[in-house]
Each structure stands twice: as structure tokens, then as C-alpha cells.
Design a protein around this motif. Structure first.
Motif, PDB file in Angstrom:
ATOM      1  N   UNK A  68     -25.324  51.224 -36.674  1.00  0.00           N
ATOM      2  CA  UNK A  68     -25.645  52.191 -35.629  1.00  0.00           C
ATOM      3  C   UNK A  68     -26.684  51.676 -34.656  1.00  0.00           C
ATOM      4  N   UNK A  69     -27.054  50.391 -34.814  1.00  0.00           N
ATOM      5  CA  UNK A  69     -28.038  49.748 -33.938  1.00  0.00           C
ATOM      6  C   UNK A  69     -29.365  50.495 -33.942  1.00  0.00           C
ATOM      7  N   UNK A  70     -29.766  50.916 -35.128  1.00  0.00           N
ATOM      8  CA  UNK A  70     -31.039  51.625 -35.279  1.00  0.00           C
ATOM      9  C   UNK A  70     -32.015  50.696 -35.986  1.00  0.00           C
ATOM     10  N   UNK A  71     -33.257  50.791 -35.600  1.00  0.00           N
ATOM     11  CA  UNK A  71     -34.302  49.960 -36.205  1.00  0.00           C
ATOM     12  C   UNK A  71     -34.333  50.195 -37.710  1.00  0.00           C
ATOM     13  N   UNK A  72     -34.273  49.114 -38.459  1.00  0.00           N
ATOM     14  CA  UNK A  72     -34.202  49.217 -39.927  1.00  0.00           C
ATOM     15  C   UNK A  72     -35.554  49.474 -40.568  1.00  0.00           C
TER      16      UNK A  72
END
Length: 316
Positions: free
Chosen positions: A217-221
């Protein structure tokens, strides 16, 4: 005249004894003061408080045993002393192991996310599950302690034959039975070890799946959920590694009776055991930001003292 190895052994166990009491007393006082102030305590705080208390007792037992082994070796071998030490050690030791296993299960059920019906059923009833685990741990500790009765019978059987100087086949048979029971006693540690291993792998799998979802989801891990997973895994992994170290020390203490240097093997086993009791307590402190700050404040004497209960209790 003490040998060099005995002096080194005394220096190491005294250092571990001081550090262990410092760390575990800190854990007990922080959670205990919060309990006393607010008149209530979380399940994790209850587990940590009792874990710290049990480890303090174990540290004292090992310390006294080590001192007696070095300075009063004749007294150390007396039957009454062996009974009292073994009973206290067996009961409190298994309680301590069960406490940290329940703490790992609590972490797993609160942080890991799975859609399996059994896991969801356990997750929704996490407090009840852990409470029943604690009750089961108490029963298991009692059963393990009661198993010492047969071991004591064997001990006094071959001790009486040995004192009479009658080295018969019966004596050798009883001696083998006694040594075998000591070695098989380590099997009591397998249930908590297995449960901890399952909890660790569930957390690792949950973190891996969560991280993949964030990447897709291209979210900061580095979100809150991922950080909670990583913190829990570090703590449970540290326990698991320390527990393996402790299991190794138990094998050394049990198998040492088959070695010619029995005293040396026992001293090595006791040092490793105390390392487990000390090391994991500091992992629990350093793994929690509030506890870490309060612990460091005791040494640096920073302005603004931490009030009892202001740092809270250790919880997932």
C-alpha cells in the motif's frame, strides 16, 4: 585455601547477585507502587511483579548455594539442606518460567493479528486465557515439586548404603536411577519452552504479513502497529535466547554428576543460570521506554524525581 577458579566464581556470582537484585527489585517496586497507589494493577503488571519476586528468591538460593559450595562443602552435601533447597528451587523456578511464558502469550494475543477462529476466540478472552494459564502453571509447579519425593527416597537409599561402605549392585542401581531422575527433571521445562516458541513464531509471522501489506500500500513501515510488533519480538526473542541458555545450564547441572569435575561443572551451571535471571530482567527494563528512563534517572540523579506510579507499569 581457595583456588583461582573458586575466587573467580565468587566474584562473578556476587556481581550477578547485586545486579540481579537491583533490576528485579526495580521491576517489583515500580509495578508494586503503581498497584499500591491506584489500588488496581493490569494483568501484565501482576505477572511482572510476581516474576521479579520469584527471581529475587532464585538469586538468593543460588547465591547461598554457591557460598556453601565454596566455603562449607561438607555442610552442602547434608540431606536436610538438599531437601529444603531443592523444594524451594523447584517450585519457585517453575513458577518463574511460567510467568514469563504467560507474559509472552499475553504479548502474542494482544499484538498479533490472525483471522483464524481459534486465535480470535483466544484473543477476545485474552485475560481469561492468561489467568487459566497462571493457575495451570501453579498446579504444574506443585506437581514438579511433589515429584521430588521419589527422588529424595532414592537419595537417602543410596546415601545409607554408601555410608555403610557396601558398594553392591543395588547401590549402583539406585545411583543410576537417582542420576537419571535428575536429568529427566529438565523435561518439565519443555511445555513453557514450546508455548514460548509458538508465541514467537506467531508474532514473527504476523509482523511479516503486516510489513508486506504496508509495502504493497506504499505506506511507511514504521507505523505504530509495526513498532509494537518489533518491540514484542525483541523481548520474546531475548527471553527465548536466554531461556535456551538457562536450559543449557540445567543440562550442565544435571549431567555434571557424570563428569569427573563435578564441582566445576556445577559452578559453571550456576553462573549461566544467574546470567539468565539477570539478563532477561534488564531486557524487560530496557525494552520499555518509561522503565528505561526511570531506571537511568536513578543513576544520573536528574532534576525532577520520578514519583511512584508516574511511570506506570510495564504492559504490552
Amino acid at each position: 585455601m581457595l583456588e583461582l577458579a573458586e575466587w573467580l566464581f565468587l566474584v562473578v556470582i556476587v556481581t550477578q547477585f547485586i545486579l540481579g537484585n537491583l533490576g528485579n527489585c526495580f521491576l517489583g517496586l515500580v509495578n508494586g507502587s503503581s498497584w499500591f497507589t491506584s489500588k488496581r494493577i493490569s494483568l501484565s503488571g501482576f505477572i511482572i511483579t510476581n516474576l521479579a519476586l520469584s527471581r529475587i528468591i532464585l538469586l538468593w538460593l543460588i547465591f547461598i548455594d554457591g557460598v556453601l559450595r565454596v566455603f562449607f562443602s561438607n555442610m552442602h552435601g547434608s540431606g536436610a539442606l538438599i531437601q529444603v533447597t531443592d523444594i524451594f528451587w523447584t517450585f519457585v523456578n517453575h513458577l518463574s518460567i511460567s510467568f514469563i511464558t504467560c507474559f509472552g502469550v499475553l504479548y502474542c494475543l494482544k499484538i498479533a493479528n490472525f483471522s483464524h477462529p481459534i486465535f480470535l476466540w483466544l484473543k477476545w478472552r485474552v485475560s481469561r486465557v492468561v489467568v487459566w494459564m497462571l493457575l495451570g502453571a501453579l498446579l504444574l509447579s506443585c506437581a514438579c515439586t511433589l515429584s521430588l519425593i521419589n527422588e529424595f527416597k532414592l537419595y537417602f537409599a543410596f546415601s545409607g548404603i554408601d555410608s555403610a561402605g557396601n558398594m553392591t549392585q543395588y547401590f549402583r542401581k539406585k545411583r543410576r536411577e537417582y542420576d537419571l531422575i535428575h536429568v529427566l527433571g529438565n523435561l518439565w521445562n519443555l511445555p513453557p519452552l514450546t508455548v514460548s516458541l509458538i508465541a514467537y513464531f506467531l508474532l514473527v509471522f504476523s509482523l511479516g504479513r503486516h510489513t508486506r501489506q504496508m509495502q504493497q500500500n506504499s505506506i511507511n513501515s514504521t507505523d505504530t502497529s509495526t513498532e509494537a510488533h518489533r518491540r514484542a519480538i525483541r523481548i520474546i526473542l531475548s527471553f527465548f535466547l536466554f531461556f535456551l541458555l538457562y536450559f543449557l545450564s540445567s543440562l550442565i547441572l544435571s549431567l555434571g554428576r557424570f563428569l569427573p569435575q563435578h564441582k566445576m561443572s556445577v559452578m559453571i551451571g550456576e553462573v549461566i543460570t544467574m546470567l539468565y535471571l539477570v539478563g532477561h530482567s534488564f531486557i524487560l527494563i530496557l525494552g520499555n521506554k518509561k522503565l528505561k528512563q526511570a531506571f537511568l534517572a536513578m543513576f544520573w540523579c536528574k532534576s525532577g524525581h520520578v514519583q511512584p506510579g508516574s511511570i506506570g507499569h510495564f504492559s504490552p
